[in-house]
Scaffold this motif. Structure first.
Motif: not given
Lengths: 472, 104
Positions: A16-26, A34-39, B28-39
């Motif tokens: 859930i945190l990954f999904i929310l995090g990705l959504k907020m990254l947008g 969002g990045n923090l949440l996914s972390g 936000l493409h770069t942060p999105l990419m590196s963020g998903s990369n971390a995932i």
């Protein structure tokens, strides 16, 4: 049983945190959170995995975790913003290699008899897929890293029959995979496993080979997607949902980013990946839309004169800005222009630079507020009202041949219509063609002036002009 | 049955991914990419199981430890790099964020 429920519940929370995090990254305002949440999700996943009853020995885990954390920290702290594309590529490669190794470890555990899979053929298939995808991701990313860091030439490297050779290798991995899955003989299985592991590593390298520097944003996004799919395949091996969910999310997000990049270049993905675009300097098209003219140099002082009178200014940055580290002086110039009463915008082409969104990161580093950054579709309709367009180290993304010359290899690619501005000032290191090897027709237009030299030094000259004006 | 469930989850996660990412501004493409990369470093879960399974085989331990290290680099590096980048994005007139770029 209780422990298993706890672990799986925690995996659900992590997902859930990954999904929310990705959504907020947008979204700009929520991205950091969002990045923090996914972390946090990742932390939860790691911690509960340590509670798994299969995890008994913590010595080596600790070694790995500490070493990885220290190296990761060093990478993140020391890397320069301009080196971000290669950093992301490298981290991505590590992820791919980790998945490959997870696949290999499972292979040896099954071989050693410590694990007996419920569905041997299925497990073997997903081990094969994990190793194949992980291997391609690893060497592909390393090659992309070498290209981006300029350890290797950024040009596409092609040879006759390249796609044929790659296709043959892919077939060979499929054959080795089939032998591994279907053969009951442990010796054959080991041989086949070694075979496709090696082949996948070679494939990663040779697949990225024919892709030129200008197409790097697509490659990086694709490799990112593959590293997610490798993790996903690893999830199938150990029947772990959080790996499948997270890996799949990354896989699809990478695919979407690649699709966006390809659309921005108006070229199908297959063309980007397999055509060897930009391998050799393209012949200058003498087609109907070709512009005849000459390059008209301008000095920094004259440039200052033009800008001093301008009311609407748009900057069009490209990879050259990253190379000359000009983003800070660009921001400085933008500020003095605003003080001078001009309205300043930055027009960002989706594939400018070497990774998706590269220019945005650089300008953000230089404190340019993101409201000033305008996307291609927003700037083009108002381009005719611009007094000056300053093109800084951008090339193909402003080449009018893309719109006018059907003979041009980039014909059909949407561009920033910088040529419609009243005056165009192009900063360029020297004469010669850009990454794609194409002569830029923009430089030959009657309203274009060339400001030769290092972009940073040239712009400093212009800024100095404004400063002396303010003092005088 | 269990396999079908895994595919079920896989399929749904795929569609969810498309829905989530479809409309992201190019800034936000770069942060999105590196963020998903971390995932994608989630593969560390598999690595931990391999490294911690004390099954008397040095091959598994060596491989597991290597995988944990690599995945951890991916995770830690990925999240921190993304955070550093996102820390740079700011609105006009916003208070300057704390200086966090020791490299430049």
């Amino acid at each position: 049983m209780n422990r298993e429920i706890l672990i799986n519940s925690a995996y659900i929370v992590a997902s859930i945190l990954f999904i929310l995090g990705l959504k907020m990254l947008g979204r700009q305002t929520t991205a950091r959170k969002g990045n923090l949440l996914s972390g946090v999700g990742m932390l939860i996943a790691i911690v509960v995995t340590l509670l798994d009853r299969h995890v008994i020995n913590f010595t080596w885990i600790t070694v790995g975790l500490v070493a990885g954390t220290l190296i990761g920290l060093a990478c993140a702290r020391l890397v320069k913003m301009t080196a971000m594309p290669e950093m992301v590529a490298l981290l991505n490669g590590f992820g791919g290699l980790a998945s490959l190794i997870v696949g290999a470890a499972e292979f040896f555990r099954i071989r050693g008899g410590t694990v007996t899979p419920e569905h041997p053929a299925f497990t073997a298939t997903v081990i094969y897929l994990t190793v194949l995808i992980g291997g391609i991701t690893f060497t592909g990313s390393v090659y992309a890293f070498c290209k981006l860091a300029e350890w290797l030439s950024g040009r596409a490297v092609t040879f006759a029959g390249q796609n044929f050779v790659n296709g043959l290798m892919l077939l060979a991995t499929v054959a080795a995979g089939a032998a591994y899955v279907l053969s009951g003989d442990p010796q054959v299985a080991l041989l086949a496993f070694g075979g496709f592991t090696l082949l996948s590593l070679v494939l990663g390298w040779t697949l990225v080979m024919p892709i030129g520097g200008g197409d790097m944003p697509v490659v990086i996004a694709m490799l990112n997607s593959l590293s997610g799919l490798a993790a996903c395949a690893a999830g199938f091996i150990i029947s772990n949902n959080v790996l499948i969910v997270a890996g799949c999310l990354v896989g699809t997000s990478g695919v979407i980013l690649s699709a966006i990049m390809c659309k921005a270049m108006n070229r199908p993905l297959a063309n980007v990946l397999f055509s060897g675009f930009g391998a050799a300097p393209a012949a200058a098209g003498a087609g109907a839309g070709t512009v005849q003219g000459e390059l008209k140099p301008i000095s920094a002082e004259d440039c200052f004169g033009v800008l001093e009178a301008a009311r609407q200014v748009v900057f069009v940055p490209g990879y050259g800005m990253a190379v000359s580290q000009a983003q800070h002086v660009v921001r400085e110039l933008a500020e003095v222009l605003e003080r001078n009463g001009a309205e300043v915008r930055f027009a960002i082409h989706p594939v400018a630079g070497r990774m998706p969104g590269h220019m945005n990161v650089l300008l953000a580093e230089a404190d340019v507020p993101y409201e000033q950054l305008v996307e291609m579709d927003a700037i083009n309709p108002v381009m005719t009202t611009m007094d000056v367009a300053i093109v800084i180290g951008a090339n193909d993304v402003v080449n009018p041949a893309a719109a006018r010359d059907p003979a041009s290899p980039i014909y059909g690619m949407p561009i920033i219509n910088a040529y419609e501005a009243r005056t165009v000032i192009c900063l360029k290191r020297g004469k010669g063609t850009g990454f794609s090897g194409l002569e830029n027709q923009l430089f030959l237009l009657p309203n274009t002036r060339m400001l030769y030299g290092d972009a940073k030094a040239s712009l400093q000259g212009v800024v100095a002009g404004f400063k002396s004006l303010a003092e005088g | 049955m269990e396999l079908i469930l895994l595919f079920f989850i896989f399929t749904l996660a795929g569609f969810l991914g498309f829905e989530l990412i479809a409309k992201v501004p190019s800034q936000l493409h770069t942060p999105l990419m590196s963020g998903s990369n971390a995932i994608s470093g989630i593969t560390i879960v598999g690595a931990l199981v391999a490294a911690g399974a004390d099954d008397g085989s040095w091959i598994t331990t060596v491989l597991g430890t290597a995988a944990v290290t690599l995945a951890m680099i991916n995770v830690v590096g990925g999240y921190l790099v993304t955070d550093r980048m996102l820390g740079l994005f700011k609105k006009k007139g916003a208070a300057p964020a704390k200086k966090e770029d020791p490299a430049s």
